[in-house]
Motif scaffolding. Structure first.
Motif, PDB file in Angstrom:
ATOM      1  N   CYS A  81       0.912  -1.105  -0.006  1.00 42.02           N
ATOM      2  CA  CYS A  81       0.031   0.094   0.048  1.00 42.02           C
ATOM      3  C   CYS A  81       0.931   1.355  -0.127  1.00 42.02           C
ATOM      4  CB  CYS A  81      -1.022   0.228   1.202  1.00 42.02           C
ATOM      5  SG  CYS A  81      -1.995   1.453   1.316  1.00 42.02           S
ATOM      6  N   VAL A  82       1.871   1.416   0.954  1.00 38.92           N
ATOM      7  CA  VAL A  82       2.696   2.585   0.996  1.00 38.92           C
ATOM      8  C   VAL A  82       3.415   2.724  -0.401  1.00 38.92           C
ATOM      9  CG1 VAL A  82       4.724   3.364   2.405  1.00 38.92           C
ATOM     10  CG2 VAL A  82       2.990   2.276   3.493  1.00 38.92           C
ATOM     11  N   ALA A  83       4.204   1.461  -0.837  1.00 38.92           N
ATOM     12  CA  ALA A  83       4.796   1.655  -1.970  1.00 38.92           C
ATOM     13  C   ALA A  83       3.957   2.027  -3.397  1.00 38.92           C
ATOM     14  CB  ALA A  83       5.704   0.298  -2.350  1.00 38.92           C
ATOM     15  N   ASP A  84       2.672   1.631  -3.402  1.00 32.90           N
ATOM     16  CA  ASP A  84       1.953   1.841  -4.352  1.00 32.90           C
ATOM     17  C   ASP A  84       1.445   3.327  -4.560  1.00 32.90           C
ATOM     18  OD1 ASP A  84       1.924  -0.732  -5.251  1.00 32.90           O
ATOM     19  OD2 ASP A  84      -0.245  -1.069  -4.508  1.00 32.90           O
TER      20      ASP A  84
ATOM     21  N   VAL B 295       8.220   3.263  12.168  1.00 31.49           N
ATOM     22  CA  VAL B 295       6.941   2.831  12.920  1.00 31.49           C
ATOM     23  C   VAL B 295       5.450   3.504  12.439  1.00 31.49           C
ATOM     24  CG1 VAL B 295       8.481   2.339  15.004  1.00 31.49           C
ATOM     25  CG2 VAL B 295       7.249   4.505  14.434  1.00 31.49           C
ATOM     26  N   SER B 296       5.482   3.926  11.378  1.00 28.03           N
ATOM     27  CA  SER B 296       4.310   4.303  10.656  1.00 28.03           C
ATOM     28  C   SER B 296       4.293   4.505   9.397  1.00 28.03           C
ATOM     29  CB  SER B 296       3.996   5.802  11.168  1.00 28.03           C
ATOM     30  OG  SER B 296       5.135   6.830  10.828  1.00 28.03           O
ATOM     31  N   ALA B 297       3.242   4.431   8.677  1.00 29.94           N
ATOM     32  CA  ALA B 297       3.167   4.697   7.219  1.00 29.94           C
ATOM     33  C   ALA B 297       4.110   5.787   6.531  1.00 29.94           C
ATOM     34  CB  ALA B 297       1.837   4.640   6.708  1.00 29.94           C
ATOM     35  N   ASP B 298       3.893   7.014   7.303  1.00 34.10           N
ATOM     36  CA  ASP B 298       4.794   8.048   6.776  1.00 34.10           C
ATOM     37  C   ASP B 298       6.183   7.784   7.017  1.00 34.10           C
ATOM     38  OD1 ASP B 298       2.437  10.063   6.490  1.00 34.10           O
ATOM     39  OD2 ASP B 298       2.309   9.290   8.472  1.00 34.10           O
ATOM     40  N   GLN B 299       6.506   7.176   8.105  1.00 30.99           N
ATOM     41  CA  GLN B 299       8.096   6.978   8.157  1.00 30.99           C
ATOM     42  C   GLN B 299       8.467   5.986   7.047  1.00 30.99           C
ATOM     43  OE1 GLN B 299       9.233   6.049  12.115  1.00 30.99           O
ATOM     44  NE2 GLN B 299       8.184   7.844  12.950  1.00 30.99           N
ATOM     45  N   LEU B 300       7.540   4.977   6.851  1.00 32.38           N
ATOM     46  CA  LEU B 300       8.096   3.931   5.851  1.00 32.38           C
ATOM     47  C   LEU B 300       8.111   4.564   4.529  1.00 32.38           C
ATOM     48  CD1 LEU B 300       8.678   0.952   4.960  1.00 32.38           C
ATOM     49  CD2 LEU B 300       6.293   0.492   4.812  1.00 32.38           C
ATOM     50  N   ALA B 301       7.038   5.383   4.171  1.00 34.39           N
ATOM     51  CA  ALA B 301       7.250   6.019   2.770  1.00 34.39           C
ATOM     52  C   ALA B 301       8.465   6.901   2.644  1.00 34.39           C
ATOM     53  CB  ALA B 301       5.952   7.257   2.956  1.00 34.39           C
ATOM     54  N   THR B 302       8.985   7.524   3.954  1.00 34.42           N
ATOM     55  CA  THR B 302      10.270   8.337   3.655  1.00 34.42           C
ATOM     56  C   THR B 302      11.309   7.351   3.533  1.00 34.42           C
ATOM     57  OG1 THR B 302       9.798   9.546   5.802  1.00 34.42           O
ATOM     58  CG2 THR B 302      12.055   9.313   5.257  1.00 34.42           C
TER      59      THR B 302
ATOM     60  N   GLU C 116      10.153  15.107  -1.166  1.00 33.43           N
ATOM     61  CA  GLU C 116       9.301  15.451  -2.041  1.00 33.43           C
ATOM     62  C   GLU C 116       8.083  14.768  -2.501  1.00 33.43           C
ATOM     63  OE1 GLU C 116       9.087  18.118  -6.480  1.00 33.43           O
ATOM     64  OE2 GLU C 116      10.656  18.391  -5.138  1.00 33.43           O
ATOM     65  N   LEU C 117       8.770  13.393  -3.022  1.00 32.25           N
ATOM     66  CA  LEU C 117       7.946  12.392  -3.675  1.00 32.25           C
ATOM     67  C   LEU C 117       6.845  11.843  -2.530  1.00 32.25           C
ATOM     68  CD1 LEU C 117       7.296  10.399  -5.748  1.00 32.25           C
ATOM     69  CD2 LEU C 117       9.224   8.916  -4.950  1.00 32.25           C
ATOM     70  N   MET C 118       7.390  11.511  -1.335  1.00 31.70           N
ATOM     71  CA  MET C 118       6.279  11.106  -0.074  1.00 31.70           C
ATOM     72  C   MET C 118       5.217  12.101   0.044  1.00 31.70           C
ATOM     73  SD  MET C 118       8.511  11.515   3.236  1.00 31.70           S
ATOM     74  CE  MET C 118       7.258  10.945   4.142  1.00 31.70           C
ATOM     75  N   ALA C 119       5.730  13.452   0.032  1.00 30.35           N
ATOM     76  CA  ALA C 119       4.691  14.683   0.433  1.00 30.35           C
ATOM     77  C   ALA C 119       3.707  14.688  -0.784  1.00 30.35           C
ATOM     78  CB  ALA C 119       5.514  15.822   0.289  1.00 30.35           C
ATOM     79  N   ARG C 120       4.162  14.451  -2.118  1.00 31.05           N
ATOM     80  CA  ARG C 120       3.120  14.536  -3.223  1.00 31.05           C
ATOM     81  C   ARG C 120       2.318  13.135  -3.105  1.00 31.05           C
ATOM     82  NH1 ARG C 120       4.222  18.482  -6.790  1.00 31.05           N
ATOM     83  NH2 ARG C 120       6.182  19.088  -7.139  1.00 31.05           N
ATOM     84  N   ALA C 121       2.572  12.115  -2.496  1.00 29.06           N
ATOM     85  CA  ALA C 121       1.835  10.862  -2.207  1.00 29.06           C
ATOM     86  C   ALA C 121       1.220  11.028  -1.143  1.00 29.06           C
ATOM     87  CB  ALA C 121       2.772   9.603  -2.112  1.00 29.06           C
ATOM     88  N   GLY C 122       1.112  12.286  -0.314  1.00 31.78           N
ATOM     89  CA  GLY C 122       0.075  12.396   0.622  1.00 31.78           C
ATOM     90  C   GLY C 122       0.403  11.727   2.124  1.00 31.78           C
ATOM     91  N   PHE C 123       1.941  11.870   2.066  1.00 28.92           N
ATOM     92  CA  PHE C 123       2.304  11.202   3.237  1.00 28.92           C
ATOM     93  C   PHE C 123       3.154  12.459   4.048  1.00 28.92           C
ATOM     94  CE2 PHE C 123       2.583   7.089   0.989  1.00 28.92           C
ATOM     95  CZ  PHE C 123       1.750   6.430   2.061  1.00 28.92           C
ATOM     96  N   ASP C 124       3.196  12.432   5.281  1.00 26.83           N
ATOM     97  CA  ASP C 124       3.508  13.537   5.978  1.00 26.83           C
ATOM     98  C   ASP C 124       5.047  13.695   6.149  1.00 26.83           C
ATOM     99  OD1 ASP C 124       3.940  15.941   7.645  1.00 26.83           O
ATOM    100  OD2 ASP C 124       2.833  15.085   9.369  1.00 26.83           O
ATOM    101  N   PRO C 125       5.779  14.763   5.458  1.00 22.41           N
ATOM    102  CA  PRO C 125       7.199  14.713   5.503  1.00 22.41           C
ATOM    103  C   PRO C 125       7.612  15.149   6.584  1.00 22.41           C
ATOM    104  CG  PRO C 125       6.216  16.706   4.422  1.00 22.41           C
ATOM    105  CD  PRO C 125       5.187  15.822   4.609  1.00 22.41           C
ATOM    106  N   ALA C 126       6.977  15.381   7.468  1.00 30.84           N
ATOM    107  CA  ALA C 126       7.650  15.771   8.991  1.00 30.84           C
ATOM    108  C   ALA C 126       7.937  14.202   9.752  1.00 30.84           C
ATOM    109  CB  ALA C 126       6.660  16.358  10.079  1.00 30.84           C
TER     110      ALA C 126
END
Length: 266
Positions: free
Chosen positions: A66-69, A113-120, A196-206
């Protein structure tokens, strides 16, 4: 005569070099076409899948997929499907390879430990591929002749010469026993592009800042930055904090359109 042949091989090889500019304007020497890199990525990923234990937990696989997609869906060009495989291992690691391959180790999920961190992490690894860092590393290994004859590369019908060295250059050093890490400039580029990529995917860059704080805790004491090709944890965290000014507006714009919420398994 052998020395003359090697010099001639080197000259021919350099004649075929393509000079490219990285996302931050660095000059890159790229010896291989995108097709050759995709072939090398495919071959390397196939070998890793044979060597490593593939995780069979459906919930974990669905979460990572899900995160990778979502991250790959935010890429500017959608010209290939990305294969995602989760490996069962304590390694705190992930990688992406040319040709559309992503590997994530279950040990990473204890630190991210979160989807946002994995997306990082996934965004960062994909950025290495997008910025031609893989090509740059493999080209450097070829030009330095590290354990190889300069002309002795067969990405075509005959297989790949010194496959382990090329796999290490693709960022797979842990698996093959070679260490050819990405340099600081490459790591910084991947951080910038990945956030930038994760932010465009709707994941929190923080979350990128928190991720690297977790990495610092997991990695223990790190030596002086000058002794490493990678930025120190503190340097990296500071750079990621500076990136938030640009990345947060991208996140705010994209988060409303996110339909696929990635739930971390309990």
């Amino acid at each position: 005569m052998k020395g003359i042949l090697l010099l001639l091989s080197a000259a021919l090889l350099l004649t075929g070099c393509a000079t490219n500019q990285s996302p931050t304007g660095r000059s890159q020497t790229l010896l291989f076409s995108s097709q050759e890199m995709a072939q090398l990525g495919e071959s390397s990923f196939k070998q890793i899948k044979q060597q490593e234990t593939i995780n069979q937990d459906k919930a974990i696989n669905a979460y990572v997929q899900c995160v990778a997609d979502r991250v790959t869906a935010a890429l500017p060009q959608q010209n290939l499907p990305w294969e995602v495989v989760v490996f069962k291992s304590d390694q705190v690691n992930a990688f992406a390879l040319p040709g559309g391959h992503i590997g994530v180790y279950t040990g990473l999920l204890d630190v991210a430990v979160s989807a946002d961190q994995l997306a990082t992490v996934i965004g960062h690894e994909i950025a290495h591929v997008l910025a031609n860092h893989s090509n740059e590393q493999v080209s450097r290994a070829q030009l330095t002749g590290a354990g190889m004859q300069l002309a002795d590369i067969a990405l075509g019908a005959g297989g790949i010469a010194d496959k382990d060295l090329y796999m290490a250059a693709l960022g797979l050093g842990v698996q093959v026993g070679y260490i050819l890490p990405y340099g600081r400039s490459q790591e910084t580029e991947a951080d910038v592009m990945g956030v930038e990529l994760m932010a465009r995917a709707g994941f929190d860059p923080a979350a990128s800042v928190e991720l690297w704080k977790n990495m610092a805790k997991a990695g223990g004491e790190q030596g002086p930055e000058l002794l490493s090709t990678h930025p120190s944890h503190g340097q990296r965290i500071a750079q990621l904090q500076q990136m938030q000014t640009k990345a947060q507006p991208l996140y705010q714009q994209s988060r409303a359109s996110v339909k696929n919420i990635c739930q971390r398994p309990k």
